[in-house]
Design a protein around this motif. Structure first.
Motif, PDB file in Angstrom:
ATOM      1  N   ILE A   1       0.839  -1.213   0.000  1.00 28.72           N
ATOM      2  CA  ILE A   1       0.000   0.000   0.000  1.00 28.72           C
ATOM      3  C   ILE A   1       0.870   1.258   0.000  1.00 28.72           C
ATOM      4  O   ILE A   1       1.976   1.249   0.554  1.00 28.72           O
ATOM      5  N   THR A   2       0.376   2.292  -0.659  1.00 32.54           N
ATOM      6  CA  THR A   2       1.019   3.608  -0.608  1.00 32.54           C
ATOM      7  C   THR A   2       0.039   4.546   0.076  1.00 32.54           C
ATOM      8  O   THR A   2      -1.116   4.632  -0.324  1.00 32.54           O
ATOM      9  N   SER A   3       0.516   5.236   1.112  1.00 40.20           N
ATOM     10  CA  SER A   3      -0.398   6.033   1.938  1.00 40.20           C
ATOM     11  C   SER A   3       0.311   7.288   2.435  1.00 40.20           C
ATOM     12  O   SER A   3       1.533   7.325   2.540  1.00 40.20           O
ATOM     13  N   ASN A   4      -0.487   8.293   2.767  1.00 37.87           N
ATOM     14  CA  ASN A   4       0.144   9.456   3.410  1.00 37.87           C
ATOM     15  C   ASN A   4       0.274   9.230   4.926  1.00 37.87           C
ATOM     16  O   ASN A   4       0.798  10.083   5.630  1.00 37.87           O
ATOM     17  N   ALA A   5      -0.229   8.108   5.399  1.00 41.02           N
ATOM     18  CA  ALA A   5      -0.015   7.617   6.774  1.00 41.02           C
ATOM     19  C   ALA A   5      -0.707   8.411   7.873  1.00 41.02           C
ATOM     20  O   ALA A   5      -0.515   8.129   9.060  1.00 41.02           O
ATOM     21  N   ILE A   6      -1.546   9.371   7.498  1.00 38.17           N
ATOM     22  CA  ILE A   6      -2.174  10.194   8.547  1.00 38.17           C
ATOM     23  C   ILE A   6      -3.027   9.342   9.494  1.00 38.17           C
ATOM     24  O   ILE A   6      -2.994   9.526  10.708  1.00 38.17           O
ATOM     25  N   ILE A   7      -3.774   8.379   8.935  1.00 43.26           N
ATOM     26  CA  ILE A   7      -4.641   7.579   9.824  1.00 43.26           C
ATOM     27  C   ILE A   7      -4.196   6.118   9.887  1.00 43.26           C
ATOM     28  O   ILE A   7      -4.944   5.259  10.327  1.00 43.26           O
ATOM     29  N   ILE A   8      -2.954   5.855   9.476  1.00 40.98           N
ATOM     30  CA  ILE A   8      -2.537   4.448   9.368  1.00 40.98           C
ATOM     31  C   ILE A   8      -2.452   3.755  10.735  1.00 40.98           C
ATOM     32  O   ILE A   8      -2.559   2.533  10.828  1.00 40.98           O
ATOM     33  N   ASP A   9      -2.310   4.548  11.809  1.00 39.93           N
ATOM     34  CA  ASP A   9      -2.234   3.935  13.148  1.00 39.93           C
ATOM     35  C   ASP A   9      -3.501   3.150  13.502  1.00 39.93           C
ATOM     36  O   ASP A   9      -3.451   2.234  14.317  1.00 39.93           O
ATOM     37  N   SER A  10      -4.618   3.475  12.853  1.00 41.43           N
ATOM     38  CA  SER A  10      -5.861   2.727  13.127  1.00 41.43           C
ATOM     39  C   SER A  10      -5.941   1.436  12.314  1.00 41.43           C
ATOM     40  O   SER A  10      -6.909   0.696  12.455  1.00 41.43           O
TER      41      SER A  10
END
Ligand code: SAM
Ligand code: SF4
Length: 335
Positions: free
Chosen positions: A98-107
């Motif tokens: 996955i490619t993500s900006n990681a802002i909500i990846i902690d959930s």
């Protein structure tokens, strides 16, 4: 067209084993190189692939040789049914990333682990909060920064993508490399690419050569190690000896890696793009919804793939606004 031929092999002999699927056209950031200031025309919801359709299309690609699927967007994690999409795709014999900006990846740590998503690319263009806010038009630096550390702690394989823009963040190249000193990450410097509405011009781009000039000025030759690039790698990989992590340059503009390209892209509204720079698209979703096989459309699209950068085979052509603005904005393609 030869019916028996591998439908994912193009007329230049390239096999396509890597599919990038964009899940959504929306995002919780507004990076200026990706999303035009005035926003983009979003597809009506009914024109977007459902999770069942994503699975059906992905299954067809896997049947014909795709072994890697990367989910992207927009921001893939803001799609409500992302857990189900991951669950469905995890049943296929592919490496899922996955490619993500990681802002909500902690959930999503547990969901990602449960579905064997280990490789995560995170976008971060500046290590400075104010600059981050400027480029993304949102004040979310701390969230992304702390989530990178969380992902590492949780054992994910993390790559950090930084799009370089001259006079904006090229003075952070060495800070980014020093970020790899104690962290087992790869920082990848990406040459700024032209897409519809992103006000690209060549003078704003920081090239592979420019990056190496910064590197060679800050580190002595015997400290810089050129790493072996993986097959079909789009990046040139390096590390500073003794550092835990590494860095790389993705030089799609000045040094394209088209010869070994093995990628295809599926947009959130079900259009197949045979190249990031391609101005044409093939409608898989309508065909699927009509109950017809999508293989002939895939084969035709793959066959039509240009040898280099969607037909913009010279830097002169790439700089021609008529050509590169004839594409979508990156946010609706899926990087
Ligand atoms: N939202 C996710 C993210 O930012 O990682 C996924 C989608 S984003 C479109 C995927 C990648 O495309 C990001 O690494 C982003 O930096 C890159 N990208 C977007 N526009 C670009 C451009 N004009 N030139 C180079 N890379 C670009
Ligand atoms: Fe959103 Fe990613 Fe585009 Fe930034 S690069 S606007 S985070 S999709």
């Amino acid at each position: 067209m030869n019916e028996n031929k591998n439908i994912l092999q193009d007329s230049h002999g390239r096999d396509h084993a890597y599919l990038r699927i964009s899940l959504i056209e929306r995002c919780n950031l507004r990076c200026s190189y990706c999303m035009p200031e005035e926003g983009v025309q979003l597809s009506p919801k009914s024109h977007l692939m459902t999770y069942e359709e994503i699975y059906e299309i992905a299954k067809t690609f896997v049947k014909h040789g795709v072994t890697k699927i990367r989910l992207t967007g927009g921001e893939p994690l803001i799609r409500k049914d992302i857990p189900v999409i991951l669950e469905k795709l995890a049943t296929l014999p592919v490496e899922l990333s996955i490619t993500s900006n990681a802002i909500i990846i902690d959930s999503f740590i547990d969901v990602l682990k449960a579905n064997k998503v280990n490789k995560i690319n995170v976008s971060l263009d500046s290590l400075d909060r104010e600059k981050f806010k400027h480029i993304t038009r949102r004040d979310q630096f701390e969230k992304v920064y702390s989530n990178i550390f969380l992902l590492i702690k949780e054992g994910f394989n993390v790559k950090v993508n930084a799009v370089l823009i001259k006079g904006f963040n090229d003075n952070e190249i060495i800070d980014f490399i020093n970020f790899t000193k104690d962290l087992p990450i790869s920082v990848r410097f990406i040459e700024f690419m032209p897409f519809d509405g992103n006000k690209w011009d060549m003078s704003k781009m920081v090239s592979y050569k420019d990056v190496m000039t910064y590197v060679n000025t800050s580190f002595t030759e015997d400290h810089i190690e050129r790493l072996q690039d993986a097959p079909n790698d789009t990046s040139k990989n390096y590390k500073i000896k003794g550092y835990k992590g590494s860095f790389a340059i993705i030089s799609s503009v000045t040094n394209p890696f088209c010869d070994s390209c093995n990628r295809l892209r599926l947009t959130a509204n079900g259009q197949l793009k045979n190249c990031l720079f391609s101005a044409t698209e093939s409608d898989l979703l309508t065909t699927l919804r009509q109950g017809n096989p999508i293989e002939p459309i895939i084969q035709k699209a793959v066959q039509a793939k240009f040898k280099i950068r969607g037909g913009m085979d010279t830097l002169e052509k790439l700089q021609e606004p008529k050509l590169h603005n004839n594409n979508r904005s990156m946010i609706t393609i899926g990087g």
